[in-house]
Design a protein around this motif. Structure first.
Motif, short mmCIF file in Angstrom:
data_model
loop_
_atom_site.label_atom_id
_atom_site.label_comp_id
_atom_site.label_asym_id
_atom_site.label_seq_id
_atom_site.Cartn_x
_atom_site.Cartn_y
_atom_site.Cartn_z
N TRP A 8 0.80 -1.21 0.00
CA TRP A 8 0.00 0.00 0.00
C TRP A 8 0.85 1.27 0.00
O TRP A 8 0.32 2.37 0.09
CB TRP A 8 -0.97 -0.02 1.18
N ARG A 9 2.14 1.11 -0.13
CA ARG A 9 3.00 2.27 -0.38
C ARG A 9 3.00 2.65 -1.85
O ARG A 9 3.34 3.77 -2.21
CB ARG A 9 4.45 1.97 0.04
N ASP A 10 2.63 1.70 -2.74
CA ASP A 10 2.83 1.89 -4.17
C ASP A 10 1.59 1.75 -5.04
O ASP A 10 1.53 2.35 -6.11
CB ASP A 10 3.88 0.89 -4.68
N ILE A 11 0.60 0.94 -4.62
CA ILE A 11 -0.50 0.66 -5.53
C ILE A 11 -1.40 1.90 -5.70
O ILE A 11 -1.55 2.70 -4.77
CB ILE A 11 -1.35 -0.54 -5.05
N PHE A 24 -5.71 8.82 2.69
CA PHE A 24 -4.87 9.29 3.79
C PHE A 24 -3.57 8.52 3.82
O PHE A 24 -3.51 7.34 3.46
CB PHE A 24 -5.60 9.12 5.13
N ASP A 25 -2.51 9.18 4.28
CA ASP A 25 -1.18 8.59 4.38
C ASP A 25 -0.85 8.22 5.81
O ASP A 25 -1.29 8.90 6.76
CB ASP A 25 -0.11 9.60 3.93
N SER A 26 -0.03 7.19 5.96
CA SER A 26 0.57 6.92 7.27
C SER A 26 1.66 7.96 7.53
O SER A 26 2.03 8.74 6.65
CB SER A 26 1.15 5.51 7.31
N ARG A 57 8.60 5.00 3.42
CA ARG A 57 7.66 5.78 2.62
C ARG A 57 6.24 5.53 3.10
O ARG A 57 5.92 4.43 3.56
CB ARG A 57 7.80 5.42 1.15
N PRO A 58 5.36 6.52 3.01
CA PRO A 58 4.00 6.38 3.55
C PRO A 58 3.21 5.26 2.89
O PRO A 58 3.32 5.02 1.68
CB PRO A 58 3.36 7.74 3.27
N LYS A 59 2.39 4.60 3.69
CA LYS A 59 1.36 3.70 3.18
C LYS A 59 0.08 4.52 3.03
O LYS A 59 -0.09 5.53 3.72
CB LYS A 59 1.13 2.54 4.15
N ARG A 60 -0.82 4.06 2.17
CA ARG A 60 -2.04 4.83 1.93
C ARG A 60 -3.27 3.94 2.09
O ARG A 60 -3.26 2.78 1.71
CB ARG A 60 -2.02 5.44 0.52
N ILE A 61 -4.30 4.54 2.66
CA ILE A 61 -5.59 3.87 2.74
C ILE A 61 -6.65 4.78 2.12
O ILE A 61 -6.43 5.99 1.96
CB ILE A 61 -6.00 3.55 4.20
N VAL A 62 -7.78 4.18 1.76
CA VAL A 62 -8.94 4.96 1.37
C VAL A 62 -10.01 4.76 2.43
O VAL A 62 -10.08 3.71 3.07
CB VAL A 62 -9.47 4.57 -0.02
N GLU A 63 -10.82 5.76 2.65
CA GLU A 63 -11.80 5.71 3.73
C GLU A 63 -13.04 6.47 3.32
O GLU A 63 -12.96 7.54 2.73
CB GLU A 63 -11.21 6.30 5.00
N SER A 64 -14.20 5.89 3.61
CA SER A 64 -15.46 6.54 3.32
C SER A 64 -16.16 6.89 4.63
O SER A 64 -16.08 8.01 5.10
CB SER A 64 -16.32 5.63 2.45
N PRO A 119 -1.91 15.06 4.74
CA PRO A 119 -2.63 13.85 4.33
C PRO A 119 -2.89 12.86 5.47
O PRO A 119 -3.18 11.70 5.21
CB PRO A 119 -1.64 13.23 3.32
N HIS A 120 -2.77 13.32 6.71
CA HIS A 120 -2.91 12.43 7.86
C HIS A 120 -4.35 12.46 8.37
O HIS A 120 -4.95 13.52 8.49
CB HIS A 120 -1.94 12.85 8.96
N ILE A 121 -4.87 11.30 8.72
CA ILE A 121 -6.29 11.19 9.06
C ILE A 121 -6.61 11.78 10.42
O ILE A 121 -7.77 12.11 10.71
CB ILE A 121 -6.74 9.71 8.98
N VAL A 122 -5.61 11.97 11.28
CA VAL A 122 -5.89 12.44 12.64
C VAL A 122 -6.54 13.81 12.63
O VAL A 122 -7.44 14.09 13.44
CB VAL A 122 -4.60 12.44 13.49
#
Length: 365
Positions: free
Chosen positions: A67-70, A90-92, A98-105, A140-143
């Motif tokens: 999840w750092r690259d996809i 959002f990024d870790s 390097r940051p990992k990324r998630i998607v969130e709804s 880009p941080h979710i906090v």
């Protein structure tokens, strides 16, 4: 019921049924994300048939590194109605690379609603009791969004003082402590202006920032006179420092900790009980969607006993994100659940110290 309002698995399901419902959602082509639907064909087992319990999640590989690259589009479940698109990325923090990324709804927002009820139990000021001040990373941080949502639930304003934790960690690694110190004072200058002019009653900050506030009289006086709720997160804190902040530095405020990260969500401090007398702060994840197992670093499928220290191994099963498990950079003590909080707690969280491994630089977040 439309796809947009449909909840594929709910908290009231028995544990095994909850896991099975999550597999059905994330691995069915009609509802799963491209990432997981494609991955199902590559796994040496059938998630829909073979994953029946929480323990079965051990069969998955740790995919978080990918999840750092996809492209994040591949992480969006097909079952979410795109006509009412509300996904964000959002990024870790990037502490381990390097940051990992998630998607969130909407899944994390449900967790934030629950955190709000926990804060009420701590006596954190609620609706009509003043503004909030977030001193910490925003996008880009979710906090930053999570703290803003908490303020929104209380029908109040949230003021933001943004900082870049990656830049601070970089300077700290380079032993540029003077730069870090100047950066913190720059943050406090902005906080002073907001505290002077706005009716702030709740402050979110990291332990290093709170310690910096304690050392600066002009800001400390404003916080002591106006703020009645302090929420801390982002870096570890020892029991002695936490006791000092609670009893001497901010004696008139409810001081509450949050543990969590981009990959797992928020685990708030549960209200103290007599059983917690030996632990200054016990965190609990959002049951049953997020789990923290504390495991032997040398045998990462073996959970440690209660009151023993282990490495954090997290799982997240929500409508938006499936993360069967990943190892975190943290170690903590495993704490028994209570009737009010049926999930295992974690206490005394600190960076994992592994022989031969590089030390973790926390910076100010």
């Amino acid at each position: 019921m439309s796809k947009d309002t449909f909840e594929p698995f709910t908290a009231d399901l028995p544990p095994d049924e909850f896991v099975q419902a999550a597999m059905e959602w994330h691995f069915s082509p009609a509802t799963g994300s491209p990432f997981w639907v494609k991955r199902a064909a590559e796994l040496p087992f059938d998630p829909l048939r073979d994953i029946r319990t929480w323990a079965d999640l051990d069969r998955f590989p740790d995919v978080s590194e990918e999840w750092r690259d996809i492209p994040v589009d591949a992480l969006v479940p097909a079952g979410v109605d795109r006509s009412t698109w509300d996904f964000q990325v959002f990024d870790s923090g990037g502490t381990t690379g390097r940051p990992k990324r998630i998607v969130e709804s909407r899944s994390r927002r449900a967790g934030v609603h629950w955190v709000s009820t926990v804060l009420d139990e701590h006596g954190v000021p609620g609706e009509g009791a003043g503004h909030w001040l977030h001193i910490g990373p925003t996008g880009p941080h979710i906090v930053g969004r999570s703290i803003g949502l908490l303020a929104q639930l209380r029908r109040t304003f949230c003021h933001y003082i943004d900082f870049d934790p990656r830049w601070v960690k970089q300077r700290a690694k380079q032993r540029q402590s003077e730069d870090v110190g100047r950066y913190v004072q720059h943050i406090l200058d902005q906080a002073r202006d907001i505290l002077r002019t706005q009716p702030v009653s709740v402050v979110f900050a990291t332990p290093p920032v709170l310690e910096a506030i304690a050392a600066r009289d002009d800001v400390l006086d404003l916080v002591r006179s106006r703020v009645r709720g302090i929420i801390w997160a982002g870096t570890s804190i020892d029991a002695e420092t936490l006791h000092l902040l609670e009893s001497e530095v901010f004696p008139d405020a409810a001081v509450v900790g949050l543990y969590g990260n981009t990959m797992m969500g928020i685990a708030p401090q549960r209200p103290r009980t007599p059983a917690d007398s030996t632990h200054s702060c016990v965190f609990v994840p959002y049951h049953p969607f997020s789990r923290v197992r504390l495991v032997d670093p040398e045998e990462t499928t073996r959970e440690v006993a209660y009151d023993e220290r282990g490495q954090a191994r997290i799982s997240l099963l929500s409508r938006d994100v499936l993360l069967p498990w990943t190892l975190e950079r943290d170690s903590a003590l495993r704490i028994e659940p209570t009737d009010a909080y049926p999930q295992d707690g974690v206490a005394d969280v600190r960076p994992l110290a592994a022989e031969g491994a590089p030390s973790v630089v926390e910076g100010v977040y």
